[in-house]
Structure formats: C-alpha cells, structure tokens
Design an enzyme around this catalytic site. Structure first.
Site, short mmCIF file in Angstrom:
data_model
loop_
_atom_site.label_atom_id
_atom_site.label_comp_id
_atom_site.label_asym_id
_atom_site.label_seq_id
_atom_site.Cartn_x
_atom_site.Cartn_y
_atom_site.Cartn_z
N ASP A 31 0.87 -1.17 0.02
CA ASP A 31 0.04 0.03 0.03
C ASP A 31 0.93 1.18 -0.13
N THR A 145 -16.18 -3.03 -10.42
CA THR A 145 -17.34 -2.50 -9.99
C THR A 145 -18.63 -2.73 -10.73
N SER A 187 -18.73 7.88 -13.96
CA SER A 187 -17.69 8.68 -13.70
C SER A 187 -16.47 8.46 -14.03
N TYR A 189 -13.86 7.61 -12.18
CA TYR A 189 -13.58 6.63 -11.60
C TYR A 189 -14.11 5.15 -11.97
N HIS A 190 -15.46 5.28 -12.38
CA HIS A 190 -16.06 4.05 -12.92
C HIS A 190 -15.42 3.60 -14.19
N LYS A 193 -12.46 1.42 -14.57
CA LYS A 193 -12.74 0.08 -14.19
C LYS A 193 -13.10 -0.52 -15.43
N GLN A 216 -18.01 -5.54 -7.91
CA GLN A 216 -18.76 -5.32 -6.54
C GLN A 216 -19.76 -4.40 -6.48
N VAL A 219 -20.35 -1.30 -0.88
CA VAL A 219 -19.98 -2.01 0.04
C VAL A 219 -20.74 -1.32 1.52
N LEU A 247 -25.35 4.19 2.15
CA LEU A 247 -26.20 3.54 3.33
C LEU A 247 -25.15 3.44 4.41
N VAL A 262 -30.65 12.48 0.43
CA VAL A 262 -31.02 11.66 -0.97
C VAL A 262 -30.86 12.70 -1.97
N ARG A 330 -25.02 14.69 -9.20
CA ARG A 330 -24.40 13.76 -10.12
C ARG A 330 -25.14 13.83 -11.28
N GLU A 332 -26.52 11.40 -13.56
CA GLU A 332 -26.91 9.92 -13.14
C GLU A 332 -28.48 9.85 -13.57
P1 NAD Z 1 -9.78 2.37 -0.28
O1 NAD Z 1 -9.61 3.62 -0.79
O2 NAD Z 1 -10.53 2.24 1.31
O3 NAD Z 1 -8.89 1.52 -0.30
C1 NAD Z 1 -7.86 1.38 -1.31
C2 NAD Z 1 -6.52 1.24 -0.90
O4 NAD Z 1 -5.60 1.11 -1.99
C3 NAD Z 1 -5.95 2.25 0.05
O5 NAD Z 1 -5.54 1.97 1.35
C4 NAD Z 1 -5.16 3.11 -0.84
O6 NAD Z 1 -3.91 3.64 -0.16
C5 NAD Z 1 -4.42 1.97 -1.59
N1 NAD Z 1 -3.87 2.55 -3.11
C6 NAD Z 1 -4.59 3.40 -3.96
N2 NAD Z 1 -3.72 3.43 -4.91
C7 NAD Z 1 -2.61 2.78 -4.70
C8 NAD Z 1 -1.32 2.72 -5.50
N3 NAD Z 1 -1.03 3.20 -6.47
N4 NAD Z 1 -0.28 1.86 -4.84
C9 NAD Z 1 -0.48 1.06 -3.60
N5 NAD Z 1 -1.77 1.38 -2.91
C10 NAD Z 1 -2.71 1.95 -3.42
O7 NAD Z 1 -11.12 1.67 -1.07
P2 NAD Z 1 -12.06 0.30 -0.89
O8 NAD Z 1 -13.26 0.73 -0.53
O9 NAD Z 1 -11.26 -0.47 0.25
O10 NAD Z 1 -12.21 -0.21 -2.25
C11 NAD Z 1 -10.95 -1.40 -2.62
C12 NAD Z 1 -11.42 -1.56 -4.06
O11 NAD Z 1 -12.62 -2.30 -4.07
C13 NAD Z 1 -11.33 -0.42 -5.06
O12 NAD Z 1 -10.64 -0.89 -6.26
C14 NAD Z 1 -12.86 -0.34 -5.26
O13 NAD Z 1 -12.86 0.17 -6.58
C15 NAD Z 1 -13.24 -1.40 -5.23
N6 NAD Z 1 -14.93 -1.50 -4.81
C16 NAD Z 1 -15.15 -0.84 -3.48
C17 NAD Z 1 -16.59 -0.67 -3.30
C18 NAD Z 1 -16.96 -0.10 -1.91
O14 NAD Z 1 -18.04 0.29 -1.71
N7 NAD Z 1 -16.02 0.41 -0.98
C19 NAD Z 1 -17.33 -1.11 -3.93
C20 NAD Z 1 -17.00 -1.71 -5.28
C21 NAD Z 1 -15.76 -1.77 -5.59
N1 USQ Z 2 -26.33 8.96 -2.92
C1 USQ Z 2 -27.35 9.64 -2.25
N2 USQ Z 2 -26.96 10.14 -1.18
C2 USQ Z 2 -25.99 10.09 -0.61
C3 USQ Z 2 -24.80 9.37 -1.38
C4 USQ Z 2 -25.12 8.81 -2.55
O1 USQ Z 2 -28.65 9.87 -2.75
O2 USQ Z 2 -25.47 10.91 0.41
C5 USQ Z 2 -26.64 8.17 -4.10
C6 USQ Z 2 -25.93 8.58 -5.29
O3 USQ Z 2 -26.25 9.65 -6.16
C7 USQ Z 2 -25.83 7.21 -6.20
C8 USQ Z 2 -25.89 6.06 -5.04
O4 USQ Z 2 -26.54 7.05 -3.97
O5 USQ Z 2 -26.87 7.29 -7.23
C9 USQ Z 2 -24.73 5.40 -4.82
O6 USQ Z 2 -23.65 6.39 -4.29
P1 USQ Z 2 -22.44 5.85 -3.35
O7 USQ Z 2 -21.53 7.14 -3.07
O8 USQ Z 2 -22.79 5.06 -2.50
O9 USQ Z 2 -21.71 4.96 -4.63
P2 USQ Z 2 -21.00 4.92 -5.78
O10 USQ Z 2 -20.54 6.53 -6.07
O11 USQ Z 2 -21.58 4.15 -6.98
O12 USQ Z 2 -19.42 4.32 -5.60
C10 USQ Z 2 -19.57 3.08 -4.64
C11 USQ Z 2 -17.91 3.24 -4.26
C12 USQ Z 2 -17.25 2.58 -5.41
C13 USQ Z 2 -17.75 1.31 -6.07
C14 USQ Z 2 -19.39 1.50 -6.31
C15 USQ Z 2 -20.11 0.22 -6.63
O13 USQ Z 2 -17.29 4.35 -3.79
O14 USQ Z 2 -16.04 2.22 -5.38
O15 USQ Z 2 -17.51 0.92 -7.24
O16 USQ Z 2 -19.89 2.01 -5.07
S1 USQ Z 2 -21.46 0.70 -7.54
O17 USQ Z 2 -22.44 1.58 -7.20
O18 USQ Z 2 -22.25 -0.65 -7.79
O19 USQ Z 2 -21.05 0.81 -9.08
#
Ligand code: NAD
Ligand code: USQ
Length: 385
Positions: A31, A145, A187, A189-190, A193, A216, A219, A247, A262, A330, A332
């Site tokens: 990390d 994702t 986005s 970010y998305h 992926k 995923q 979470v 959530l 919301v 956003r 969306e």
């Molecule tokens: P997070 O940001 O908490 O953890 C990511 C970790 O990776 C951090 O500790 C960060 O320091 C490290 N990192 C980032 N870039 C790096 C690099 N270049 N070199 C070394 N370390 C690096 O995120 P998370 O919530 O734990 O998510 C982990 C993975 O799961 C992500 O790829 C995310 O896209 C995916 N994911 C998360 C969620 C969610 O709801 N949290 C949902 C779907 C997918």
């Molecule tokens: N939202 C609200 N109120 C809030 C926050 C979010 O209404 O206070 C809405 C957003 O507009 C969106 C939805 O809830 O429509 C989800 O937003 P989020 O921030 O919970 O999730 P998202 O931006 O999609 O990203 C998160 C993680 C990302 C992961 C993704 C899975 O940060 O790493 O890839 O969930 S997924 O959504 O299935 O693509």
C-alpha cells in the site's frame, strides 16, 4: 497459500487481509497510503479512529498471530520494486484493491480525473506486466465495480456476469459473438474499471494469466469477525461526501440526527453487499482460480439491490430521522431498475448476509460512539458533474 493484498490498508483491503491471515494464509500487504493522504487533502478522517498500518500489524503480531508483512510502494509508479517483491514473495494469489475508488473524488477537477486514470490504469497494468515477468502462475483477483455495466439500461434484462451473447449485424449479414457486456460508466472512477477490463482480457489471452474480476456493488457495514468494532484492528468508516457510500452515510446521519441526504428523487437502484460478505467472496475467488488460458472469470459481487429512497425510508422509519431530497449533484438516471445475476459466487458457496435491522443498528452504534469525531461540514456532497 501466499496471498499478496494490494491496497491492504483500505476499507475492503484491511478486513480481507485479516480474514485471510486468520485462516492461516501467509499474507503480505502492499500500500502507498494514498487513501490516508486523500483524507488529509479533503480535511476529513474516518469516523472510527483507525490505527496506523504499522500499529495495526504490530498489534496483530502481539496477539500471537503469524506476522503480516508490509511493503510501502506505489503500484502504479514503483514498477521495479513491485517486480522485486513479486519475485521474492512468489504469491499464489494477488488481490488488487489498490485504486482510487471514489466517484466524486474522481470528478473534483482535471487534476483528480487525471490522477484517478493514471493511478488506476497504471496500477492494474503494472501488476499484469509484473506478473508476466515475476510470477506468471499467480492468480490475480481484482475488485471491479457494478458501475462498469451502468445500472440496468437494458430495461428488464438481468445483468449477466461480465459476458453477453450478442448478435452483430453489418451490411445485411449477422454474426453471433460472446463479448464483454457493453460498458456505461457514470464517472471517471467507474471509467477506469472499464479500462481495467480490457487490460485483463488482453493479458488472459496473450499471456494466459489467471484473472478473476469481481464486479462489486456498494459495500456497507464496517465490522468483520477479525476487525471488531473498536481497538487496533477497527476498520475505517467513511462518511464524507466523497468517500462515504450511501447506506453507511444514511446510518451515520441518522445516528447524529442529520437529515438523510437523498440525491434527486432517490429513484436510483444500486447493488449492495455487506463487508462481511466482501471478505468471504474474495476468499472464495482466491480458492477457486481459473485455469491458465481460460478467459477472465467475471463474477458479480453483490447480494441485493435497493432503491436509494427505499433505504432512506427504512433508516428514517427505524430512527425518525427526516429525509432531505436534494438536487442531485451527479449526472445519473433519476430512476432505474436493476436486476443482477450473482450466481457465480452463490455457486462457490456464498451465503448472503442481507440487510437487517441488527446489522444496521451495529453501524449506527459505531457512529454514535464516535459522533464527536464527525465534522458535519463534510457530510453534504459538494462535487457536481
Ligand atoms: P480504499 O480507498 O479504502 O482502499 C484502497 C487502498 O489502496 C488504500 O489503502 C490506498 O492507499 C491503496 N492504494 C490506492 N492506490 C494505490 C497505489 N497506486 N499503490 C498502492 N496502494 C494504493 O477503497 P476500498 O473501499 O477498500 O475499495 C477497494 C477496491 O474495491 C477498489 O478498487 C474499489 O474500486 C473496489 N470497490 C469498492 C467498493 C466500496 O463500496 N468500497 C465497492 C465496489 C468496488
Ligand atoms: N447517494 C445519495 N445520497 C448520498 C450518497 C449517495 O442519494 O448521500 C446516491 C448517489 O447519487 C448514487 C448512489 O447513492 O446514486 C450510490 O452512491 P455511492 O456514493 O454510495 O456509490 P458510488 O458512487 O456508486 O460508488 C461506490 C464506491 C465505488 C464502487 C461503487 C459500486 O465508492 O468504489 O465501485 O459504489 S456501484 O455503485 O455498484 O458501482
């Protein structure tokens, strides 16, 4: 097994590290602590007081467990060091969490967009390239994702696990093809992926790397059997407008009496999974690698779908917290339906942990305990796109 966790200090990576270590695997973390740096940049912090990674690992060893090694390096930039670690450790499995994962953070500015693409795409490509050089028999398990698919833009059609049978037509002729499900990122970010997916497809075909991509959902929850809800192993709890997910945010807002934020009508439907199932799914993926030469194995890592306003309604019903429908920051769809296949992980033995009052209360209890750490100015999302 020898398991290397890239991003093992993060929200999903830390509990996965402990889950695998507690089951007797030899675990190493890489990390660069970029997530902690993002907190400093945004002027916010995890609601739970998380220990430094060094302290976490010392405390783990002090409890009599086998030590977990840690290498501080940037997977996207420190290529030679990455290859050296892979050559030395010779992992059976590499779990790749190491990406910038917040959609709002990725849309903050041109700098954040470029950082997210540079970091995420280079991290994934560097791992693949390094595996070819140093450990071509290892299995890469990547966290993708649900957002790669968009969210149910094909009407009622269930979203399959990665691949779809397509009929192509050109100049009056048709052909059948199995292809990656068409992407529709919401986005930058998305978007990264969706780019990762193409890299995986190439390296599985060209170098016969064993790759699993876990798409995923959102979470929720923060606690697993190993992290507990306090002490040195406690997991991070993001609640701010960039990194907090919906959530956990609602539950934390209810805990401190903040109206539930919301976005828009709340008609967005999304896939969800509890953190306890995240760690179990990753374990199942690690234990069931594809063979070399097989196509990328894609599984949807989610257990249930919910409409955002329904979740707000449940949390409001439990606590009496008012719901605030705000302008959606956003770009969306205001309303969507979402049906998702998750048969891959169910088939491997996942027993889904569904939304329940008890688990939601657990999140709220943690939020109440640490409510004095909450900076309420960081709650409302302020990145618009
Ligand atoms: P997070 O940001 O908490 O953890 C990511 C970790 O990776 C951090 O500790 C960060 O320091 C490290 N990192 C980032 N870039 C790096 C690099 N270049 N070199 C070394 N370390 C690096 O995120 P998370 O919530 O734990 O998510 C982990 C993975 O799961 C992500 O790829 C995310 O896209 C995916 N994911 C998360 C969620 C969610 O709801 N949290 C949902 C779907 C997918
Ligand atoms: N939202 C609200 N109120 C809030 C926050 C979010 O209404 O206070 C809405 C957003 O507009 C969106 C939805 O809830 O429509 C989800 O937003 P989020 O921030 O919970 O999730 P998202 O931006 O999609 O990203 C998160 C993680 C990302 C992961 C993704 C899975 O940060 O790493 O890839 O969930 S997924 O959504 O299935 O693509």
């Amino acid at each position: 097994m020898k398991v290397l966790i890239l991003g093992g200090d993060g929200f999903c990576g830390w509990p996965t590290t402990l889950h695998m270590a507690a089951r007797g695997h030899d675990v190493m973390i890489i990390d660069n602590l970029a997530r902690r740096a993002a907190d400093r940049e945004l002027g916010c912090d995890s609601l739970t007081p998380i220990a430094s990674l060094d302290h976490r690992l010392e405390a783990w060893k002090a409890e009599g467990h086998a030590p977990i090694a840690f290498e501080s390096l940037d997977v996207a930039r420190d290529y030679d060091s990455l290859v050296a670690v892979l050559r030395r450790f010779q992992p059976d499995a590499i779990v790749h969490f190491a990406e910038q994962r917040a959609a709002p953070f990725s849309m903050r500015s041109a700098r954040h967009k470029r950082y997210t693409v540079d970091n995420n795409v280079n991290a994934s490509h560097s791992v693949l390239c390094a595996m070819v050089e140093a450990c071509p028999d290892a299995h890469l398990v990547h966290l993708g994702t649900m957002g790669v698919y968009g969210y149910g833009r094909t009407g009622g059609l269930e979203i399959p696990e990665g691949y779809i049978d397509a009929t192509l037509s050109s100049a009056g002729e048709t052909a059948q093809l199995e292809m990656l499900y068409p992407t529709d990122a919401g986005s930058i970010y998305h978007m990264t992926k969706t780019l990762d997916q193409l890299l995986f497809q190439f390296y599985a075909k060209n170098d016969a790397l064993k790759i699993t991509d876990l798409h995923q959902g959102i979470v929720w929850g923060t606690v697993t059997a190993e992290t507990g809800s306090e002490g040195p192993f406690v997991n991070r709890f993001d609640y701010d407008g960039d990194y907090g997910t919906v959530l956990n945010r609602f539950l934390m807002q209810a805990a401190i009496g903040h109206p539930l934020t919301v976005h828009g009508t709340g008609g967005q439907t999304r896939a969800f999974i509890h953190i306890r199932d995240t760690v179990r799914c990753v374990e199942l993926a690690i234990l069931n690698p594809p063979a070399r030469g097989e196509r990328v194995r894609i599984m949807n890592q989610m257990t249930e779908s919910h409409r955002i306003r329904d979740l707000a309604g449940i949390v409001s019903g439990m606590t009496g917290t008012p719901i605030h429908f705000m302008d959606n920051p956003r770009k969306e769809k205001a309303e969507n339906d979402l049906r998702v296949s998750n048969s891959g992980l169910l088939h491997l033995g996942l027993k889904p942990t569904k939304l329940s009052d008890g688990l939601m209360q657990e999140v709220m209890d943690i939020a109440i305990r640490h409510s004095n750490r909450c900076d309420t100015s960081k709650i409302v999302a302020n990145v618009k796109w």
